[in-house]
Design an enzyme around this catalytic site. Sequence first.
Site, PDB file in Angstrom:
ATOM      1  N   ARG A 159      -2.311  16.404  -4.134  1.00  0.00           N
ATOM      2  CA  ARG A 159      -1.807  17.350  -5.131  1.00  0.00           C
ATOM      3  C   ARG A 159      -1.133  16.711  -6.346  1.00  0.00           C
ATOM      4  NH1 ARG A 159      -1.780  22.800  -2.806  1.00  0.00           N
ATOM      5  NH2 ARG A 159      -3.781  22.767  -1.739  1.00  0.00           N
ATOM      6  N   SER A 216       0.026  28.069  -3.761  1.00  0.00           N
ATOM      7  CA  SER A 216       1.109  27.495  -2.962  1.00  0.00           C
ATOM      8  C   SER A 216       2.215  26.975  -3.873  1.00  0.00           C
ATOM      9  CB  SER A 216       0.609  26.404  -2.015  1.00  0.00           C
ATOM     10  OG  SER A 216      -0.547  25.805  -2.477  1.00  0.00           O
ATOM     11  N   GLU A 273       5.137  22.621  -6.410  1.00  0.00           N
ATOM     12  CA  GLU A 273       3.813  22.302  -6.943  1.00  0.00           C
ATOM     13  C   GLU A 273       3.613  23.096  -8.235  1.00  0.00           C
ATOM     14  OE1 GLU A 273      -0.206  23.457  -4.939  1.00  0.00           O
ATOM     15  OE2 GLU A 273       0.835  21.998  -3.710  1.00  0.00           O
TER      16      GLU A 273
END
Length: 308
Positions: free
Chosen positions: A182, A231, A301
């Site tokens: 990520r 997310s 994130e």
Amino acid sequence: MSARHTTELEALLVDDRFDGDVYPAEPMARHTMYRIGGPARFYVQTASVGALVRLVEVCERTGVPWVVVGRGSNLLVADEGFPGVVVTLGRDFRTCRFDEEAGRFCVGAGVPLSSVVQEAFRRSLAGLEFAVGTPGTVGGALRMNAGSRDEWIGARVASVTTLSPGRGLVRRSGDEIGWDYRTSSFAPDEVIVECELSVEPADPFFIRGKMEASLARRKKTQPLTDPSCGSVFRNPPGESAGSLVERAGLKGMRIGGAQVSELHANFIVNTGDATARDVKDLIELVQAKVSETYGIELQPEVRFLGFA
């Protein structure tokens, strides 16, 4: 905007030769999947590399903050908005062609990743099934190295072209970029312009099976009908962020119109009237509770824009 060209930026944006569309005081709630966010001073869709170069040069020279966004799928914009220029990539950045000889897709950063996945499927080309249902653009997917711990888009990048202030356009091979779970090594002010993605021929039934399994898993485990940013937290090493949040007893927790999803605890959804402050406060509450319970600092994130 009045005719008095108070600034170099305004002069550029009212110039008929500027290849782009300009929206002053544009509510960012219209451009984020959260449907939250106050006005950008200017929201500019650049239609060509030339327009992008000129706009970035003027912002840099005059000290106006600027940021490039895709479809706003992992973006939380402050209720006060953003005092600078939000840039989005239009016409020339939305092309996708397949190079038969090289076995690669040449894709503009403004192309929705989902459309590349579908085009690969149509041509019986494998390698991008993991990204089915990903809501963002190719540029956004590269910046955050979209995917799971096992499969991510960085592994498919043969080359990437970026634009940086002072350096101009630079093309690098995919293995010159640092890819991690990520995250990627692109500089904050580096704009991804286009890339080449490697794929290989495969049985269409195999491809369809992988895509359907991935979509079914998403539908079952994620709150796809509520506005969210996907997310919220990266999974810590050897842990699941959603599981940590759930075990800390935070599933369903609300602040204002923001709620930790009942379906997946790593999603914070907008139940209808959430403000950016509601979401940010809930993110901070979750971080504090997980840290206090497990000693683990959850890393967001989601990208924050316009917050002090």
